[in-house]
Design a protein around this motif. Structure first.
Motif, PDB file in Angstrom:
ATOM      1  N   ALA A 299       0.821  -1.221   0.000  1.00  0.00           N
ATOM      2  CA  ALA A 299       0.000   0.000   0.000  1.00  0.00           C
ATOM      3  C   ALA A 299       0.852   1.266   0.000  1.00  0.00           C
ATOM      4  O   ALA A 299       2.006   1.271   0.411  1.00  0.00           O
ATOM      5  CB  ALA A 299      -0.909   0.008   1.232  1.00  0.00           C
ATOM      6  N   GLN A 300       0.215   2.322  -0.511  1.00  0.00           N
ATOM      7  CA  GLN A 300       0.748   3.671  -0.347  1.00  0.00           C
ATOM      8  C   GLN A 300      -0.344   4.513   0.311  1.00  0.00           C
ATOM      9  O   GLN A 300      -1.474   4.471  -0.200  1.00  0.00           O
ATOM     10  CB  GLN A 300       1.114   4.289  -1.698  1.00  0.00           C
ATOM     11  CG  GLN A 300       2.262   3.584  -2.365  1.00  0.00           C
ATOM     12  CD  GLN A 300       2.750   4.343  -3.606  1.00  0.00           C
ATOM     13  OE1 GLN A 300       2.685   5.559  -3.665  1.00  0.00           O
ATOM     14  NE2 GLN A 300       3.232   3.601  -4.587  1.00  0.00           N
ATOM     15  N   PRO A 301      -0.096   5.273   1.351  1.00  0.00           N
ATOM     16  CA  PRO A 301       1.139   5.359   2.119  1.00  0.00           C
ATOM     17  C   PRO A 301       1.615   3.971   2.609  1.00  0.00           C
ATOM     18  O   PRO A 301       0.820   3.035   2.692  1.00  0.00           O
ATOM     19  CB  PRO A 301       0.775   6.261   3.298  1.00  0.00           C
ATOM     20  CG  PRO A 301      -0.468   6.974   2.890  1.00  0.00           C
ATOM     21  CD  PRO A 301      -1.177   6.060   1.950  1.00  0.00           C
TER      22      PRO A 301
ATOM     23  N   SER B 177       2.700   0.844   4.705  1.00  0.00           N
ATOM     24  CA  SER B 177       2.157   0.288   5.953  1.00  0.00           C
ATOM     25  C   SER B 177       3.249   0.270   7.028  1.00  0.00           C
ATOM     26  O   SER B 177       4.444   0.197   6.728  1.00  0.00           O
ATOM     27  CB  SER B 177       1.626  -1.126   5.725  1.00  0.00           C
ATOM     28  OG  SER B 177       2.684  -2.058   5.702  1.00  0.00           O
TER      29      SER B 177
ATOM     30  N   GLN C 290       1.257   4.913   6.626  1.00  0.00           N
ATOM     31  CA  GLN C 290      -0.109   4.741   7.114  1.00  0.00           C
ATOM     32  C   GLN C 290      -0.177   5.310   8.540  1.00  0.00           C
ATOM     33  O   GLN C 290       0.852   5.479   9.192  1.00  0.00           O
ATOM     34  CB  GLN C 290      -0.471   3.250   7.147  1.00  0.00           C
ATOM     35  CG  GLN C 290      -0.545   2.591   5.778  1.00  0.00           C
ATOM     36  CD  GLN C 290      -1.871   2.819   5.079  1.00  0.00           C
ATOM     37  OE1 GLN C 290      -2.913   2.914   5.727  1.00  0.00           O
ATOM     38  NE2 GLN C 290      -1.838   2.908   3.751  1.00  0.00           N
TER      39      GLN C 290
ATOM     40  N   GLY D  47      -6.720   2.368   9.024  1.00  0.00           N
ATOM     41  CA  GLY D  47      -5.725   2.450   7.956  1.00  0.00           C
ATOM     42  C   GLY D  47      -6.410   2.737   6.635  1.00  0.00           C
ATOM     43  O   GLY D  47      -7.604   2.462   6.456  1.00  0.00           O
ATOM     44  N   PHE D  48      -5.673   3.320   5.696  1.00  0.00           N
ATOM     45  CA  PHE D  48      -6.264   3.689   4.410  1.00  0.00           C
ATOM     46  C   PHE D  48      -6.737   2.462   3.628  1.00  0.00           C
ATOM     47  O   PHE D  48      -7.536   2.566   2.718  1.00  0.00           O
ATOM     48  CB  PHE D  48      -5.257   4.485   3.564  1.00  0.00           C
ATOM     49  CG  PHE D  48      -5.012   5.878   4.083  1.00  0.00           C
ATOM     50  CD1 PHE D  48      -5.947   6.881   3.885  1.00  0.00           C
ATOM     51  CD2 PHE D  48      -3.854   6.185   4.786  1.00  0.00           C
ATOM     52  CE1 PHE D  48      -5.733   8.173   4.365  1.00  0.00           C
ATOM     53  CE2 PHE D  48      -3.625   7.468   5.265  1.00  0.00           C
ATOM     54  CZ  PHE D  48      -4.563   8.462   5.051  1.00  0.00           C
ATOM     55  N   GLU D  49      -6.202   1.314   3.972  1.00  0.00           N
ATOM     56  CA  GLU D  49      -6.561   0.085   3.264  1.00  0.00           C
ATOM     57  C   GLU D  49      -7.477  -0.803   4.101  1.00  0.00           C
ATOM     58  O   GLU D  49      -7.708  -1.953   3.746  1.00  0.00           O
ATOM     59  CB  GLU D  49      -5.298  -0.700   2.904  1.00  0.00           C
ATOM     60  CG  GLU D  49      -4.371   0.041   1.947  1.00  0.00           C
ATOM     61  CD  GLU D  49      -4.983   0.139   0.555  1.00  0.00           C
ATOM     62  OE1 GLU D  49      -5.556  -0.865   0.094  1.00  0.00           O
ATOM     63  OE2 GLU D  49      -4.891   1.213  -0.061  1.00  0.00           O
TER      64      GLU D  49
ATOM     65  N   GLN E   5      -6.630  -2.067   6.852  1.00  0.00           N
ATOM     66  CA  GLN E   5      -5.789  -3.149   7.385  1.00  0.00           C
ATOM     67  C   GLN E   5      -5.814  -3.228   8.901  1.00  0.00           C
ATOM     68  O   GLN E   5      -5.355  -4.213   9.473  1.00  0.00           O
ATOM     69  CB  GLN E   5      -4.347  -3.003   6.884  1.00  0.00           C
ATOM     70  CG  GLN E   5      -3.512  -1.903   7.549  1.00  0.00           C
ATOM     71  CD  GLN E   5      -3.639  -0.544   6.868  1.00  0.00           C
ATOM     72  OE1 GLN E   5      -4.653  -0.249   6.229  1.00  0.00           O
ATOM     73  NE2 GLN E   5      -2.624   0.280   6.999  1.00  0.00           N
TER      74      GLN E   5
END
Lengths: 651, 132
Positions: free
Chosen positions: A454-456, A458, A649, B55-57, B59
């Motif tokens: 991932a970006q940003p 992890s 992140q 988290g942006f994902e 996660q």
């Protein structure tokens, strides 16, 4: 023991130091005496030992000095008896007297002055240095304003049980001190501002008083539970000749105090409970003060085959050991022993912060009837004002005493208390824990794999890319400022005491950068490789410490966890908004107004470069991270600090 | 994946679309519909602060979501929405005044669109660390 240093006396009556390879004077010989360096003086003509006659000359010269010895020079003599290697400090007029003596009379060695740009940095450097080396440093602060700057770091050292020797200049003579600025910078009692979070303080009024108080404060600071100590140094005392009281000055010899131990009867009672428990759990926070403490905890845990929960304010227990288990194991415990816990109540209770005015719910994390045992030296050091003693927890057996010092007798008592009929059950318990540990590791790695690309970037990737580059070094993780989901403790193999130095203690933000530099200074001298995870908000409290690291050639790899916000506060304001059923106002940023560090983004790598660091960034693509850290490691190995600015992140 | 028995046709459409994409990207129409929803969902996920703890994902994090992963959540849409609307734990509720139903649907689509994580065993850096 090494051979004594040989000083040769040549026929021209000059003395030659064979270790320093230079001619020396009687003053230098006196210095050797003060520094307790063993030496002999040999007559070059006939190899006769003439040490005794040279020493007599030193004494005779001392007694015929044209001027009385200056008090500040004597203070330097006192300081030099305690093997204090460095003195990180921001210069200030109120201690100019002793400053001058330290660098000229004392030749800027033992201690060596390190230029700091903020007193918060000075104290935190001492803090980090102690945790890396086990040796305290001293600092000097400007009496009023410098100490005001230093206070947060003093509080951190207090909460983290770390000795720091603080001396503050202060001109008490209102009739004679300079008006204007120096008077703004004077107070009746400068120590008052830190009295609630120092172990002891004093304001000596004579040279002899200084000698006794300095040795006393050093002893108090270094007796468990450790803590910071404070001395106000009067401007007059620093510049006056020694007052003649008709008695020669003397420097009390320092002997380390034995740490306080838990009461033996209570130790036996605790051992019985542990030996007969079905599911005992050991919880440790600052239990180990040295590697020996780690080794003793392993012995105790193996003896009982009991899981150990390491709360991590120190490296207490190897995370590679199968008995190292997560905090939730206490839910099944029938006996819990907590050692040097900073918050026993919070260990066995939960607090759910779900109210919109700071109110929440308390829940118990343990079964009713679970027996609780405590060994804590901090029970001997409770003060009233600041609430670092935490919520009150009733325990069945409470032993005010130092955990590491108590462990040998506890281990012996447990050995005696474990009956033969218990041994099979204990071994079987260990087998189950071993399986749980292995399963836990698999789950942790799976969690780390999520958002790997991932970006940003992890936080798991951040930590593991870093580890890949330093794993073959004799590494020491000196600080992880901010919050990176504990990945280092979860996945880096930690077995040595210095591989993990814990956190700030008082949770005062701004500890990470200076404490890392201080720890790296200690590690430098011990041949270790220092790495820190440096958060953005923490660095900006007093970034001048970057310059101090470059100026004094302190090698440190700082890998940034740059999440562009005061993230704890980001979440607090979001939660408050939601509990109040309001849309959080994020302005032009990503996070609620007042919590972001963006627009503009700070170019930390440029900041570091401007202060003499090698630096690279911003790294946004995870594929670029490993190569950047690799370059930085190579720089650090040349003795320089290096920083990699990584956009990450949030946690 | 488990499904709840009561669900709206819209949520069914979303979920089926997400599954379709995950299974086979050849259904162009479904792909476009989901991409639009997931993209909007990403914006809503960011704007409404979900990323802060998750988290942006999606996660998760040890400190903020107790490690809970919401990327590709196994929770059915209705249960997901019900939780977000009513939670009163460490996670605060996001009520309709703060987050619309459409946004919540889109956020769900965004979470379902997150790529399947690599196996830890396929990541050398995760196998080059502590083994015990």
């Amino acid at each position: 023991m090494s051979d004594p240093r040989v000083i040769k006396k040549y026929p021209n009556r000059r003395l030659y130091d064979t270790v320093e390879s230079r001619y020396i004077t009687l003053a230098d010989v006196r210095r050797l005496v003060v520094e307790k360096i063993d030496f002999v003086v040999v007559d070059k003509k006939n190899n006769a030992d003439i040490t005794r006659s040279i020493l007599l000359q030193v004494i005779a010269e001392q007694e015929h000095l044209p001027e009385p010895m200056l008090t500040q020079d004597f203070m330097v003599d006192v300081i030099k008896t305690l093997d204090i290697k460095y003195l990180p400090a921001n210069p200030a007029s109120s201690y100019r007297g002793i400053h001058e003596s330290l660098i000229n009379y004392g030749k800027n060695t033992m201690p060596e002055f390190l230029t700091c740009m903020h007193e918060e940095s000075s104290v935190a450097m001492c803090h980090g240095y102690f945790k890396a080396t086990g040796k305290p440093l001293m600092t000097l602060v400007h009496g009023v304003v410098g100490l005001q700057h230093a206070t947060m770091s003093v509080y951190n050292a207090w909460c983290d049980r770390v000795p720091v020797i603080i001396l503050g200049g202060n001109d008490m003579d209102a009739a004679h001190r300079a008006p204007g600025v120096p008077t703004f910078h004077s107070a009746q009692d400068i120590n008052a501002i830190v009295r609630d979070y120092t172990k002891w303080d004093d304001t000596p009024v004579s040279a002899q008083h200084f000698a006794e108080s300095f040795v006393r404060m050093y002893k108090i600071a270094t007796t468990p539970p450790y803590g910071p100590v404070m001395m106000s140094l009067d401007g007059g005392l620093q510049t006056d000749p020694v007052r003649d009281f008709g008695q020669p000055l003397y420097i009390p010899k320092f002997f380390a105090a034995a740490p306080p131990q838990g009461d033996l009867a209570a130790v036996k009672e605790a051992a019985k409970l542990l030996a007969n428990a079905e599911r005992p759990v050991i919880v440790v926070d600052r239990a180990a003060r040295t590697q020996n403490g780690v080794d003793l905890l392993v012995q105790l845990a193996e003896l009982l085959q009991a899981p150990v929960v390491d709360q991590g304010n120190r490296m207490n227990f190897p995370n590679t050991h199968y008995l190292n288990r997560p905090a939730n194991v206490i839910s099944q415990a029938d006996v819990i022993i907590g050692m040097e816990l900073s918050d026993y109540w919070g260990t066995v209770n939960g607090f759910l912060d779900n109210g919109n005015n700071g109110f929440g719910q308390n829940t118990s994390k343990i079964k009713p009837g679970t027996k609780l045992i405590s060994i804590s030296s901090v029970d001997l050091l409770t003060k009233s004002n600041y609430q670092d003693f935490q919520q009150f927890q009733s325990v069945d057996i409470s032993m005010p005493g130092d955990a590491e010092a108590t462990l040998p007798s506890l281990i012996e008592a447990v050995k005696s208390a474990v009956g033969n009929d218990r041994k099979d059950a204990i071994a079987k318990r260990g087998d189950g824990i071993r399986q749980a540990h292995a399963k836990g590791l698999v789950a942790t790695k799976e969690a780390a794999a999520i958002a790997w690309d991932a970006q940003p970037i992890s936080t798991a990737r951040l930590l593991m890319e870093t580890y890949a580059q330093i794993k073959d070094e004799n590494w020491s993780l000196v600080s992880t400022a901010g919050n990176t989901s504990n990945w280092a403790n979860r996945l880096w193999p930690m077995e040595k005491y210095y591989q993990w130095l814990g956190a700030s203690g008082g949770y005062g933000v701004g500890y990470g950068a200076p404490a890392s530099v201080g720890a790296a200074l200690g590690n430098r001298d011990l041949g270790r490789f220092s790495v820190s995870i440096q958060s953005d908000g923490d660095l900006m409290y007093a970034p001048g410490v970057l310059w101090t690291a470059a100026r004094h050639k302190i090698p440190l790899l700082a890998v940034m966890h740059n999440n562009r916000g005061y993230h704890q506060e980001v979440m607090h304001i979001q939660r408050m908004s939601n509990f109040r059923n309001r849309v959080a106002n994020i302005g032009n940023d990503l996070a609620p107004i007042g919590t972001s560090i963006m627009n503009p983004d700070i170019q930390y790598h440029e900041l570091a470069k401007s202060m003499g660091w090698w630096a690279k960034g911003p790294i946004t693509d995870p594929a670029d991270l490993g190569p950047a850290i690799k370059e930085a490691v190579a720089v650090v190995k040349t003795g320089q600090p290096a920083l990699v600015n990584v956009v990450t992140q949030p946690r | 994946m488990r499904f709840s028995s009561s669900r709206s046709s819209r949520s069914m459409k979303l979920r089926l679309a997400a599954l379709t994409v995950a299974a086979a990207a050849s259904f162009a129409a479904a792909n476009i519909a989901v991409a639009a929803d997931a993209d909007k969902g990403k914006i809503a996920f960011t704007k409404n602060g979900c990323w802060q703890c998750h988290g942006f994902e999606g996660q998760g994090s040890e400190a903020t979501s107790n490690g809970r992963v919401i990327a590709r959540t196994q929770l059915p849409l209705d249960a997901f929405k019900a939780f977000v609307r009513t939670t009163n734990g460490a996670m605060p509720p996001f009520r309709p005044a703060v987050l619309s139903d459409d946004d919540l649907d889109n956020i769900y689509a965004y979470l379902q669109s997150r790529p399947r994580p690599k196996a830890a065993s396929d990541i050398p850096l995760l196998n080059n660390t502590r083994t015990q």
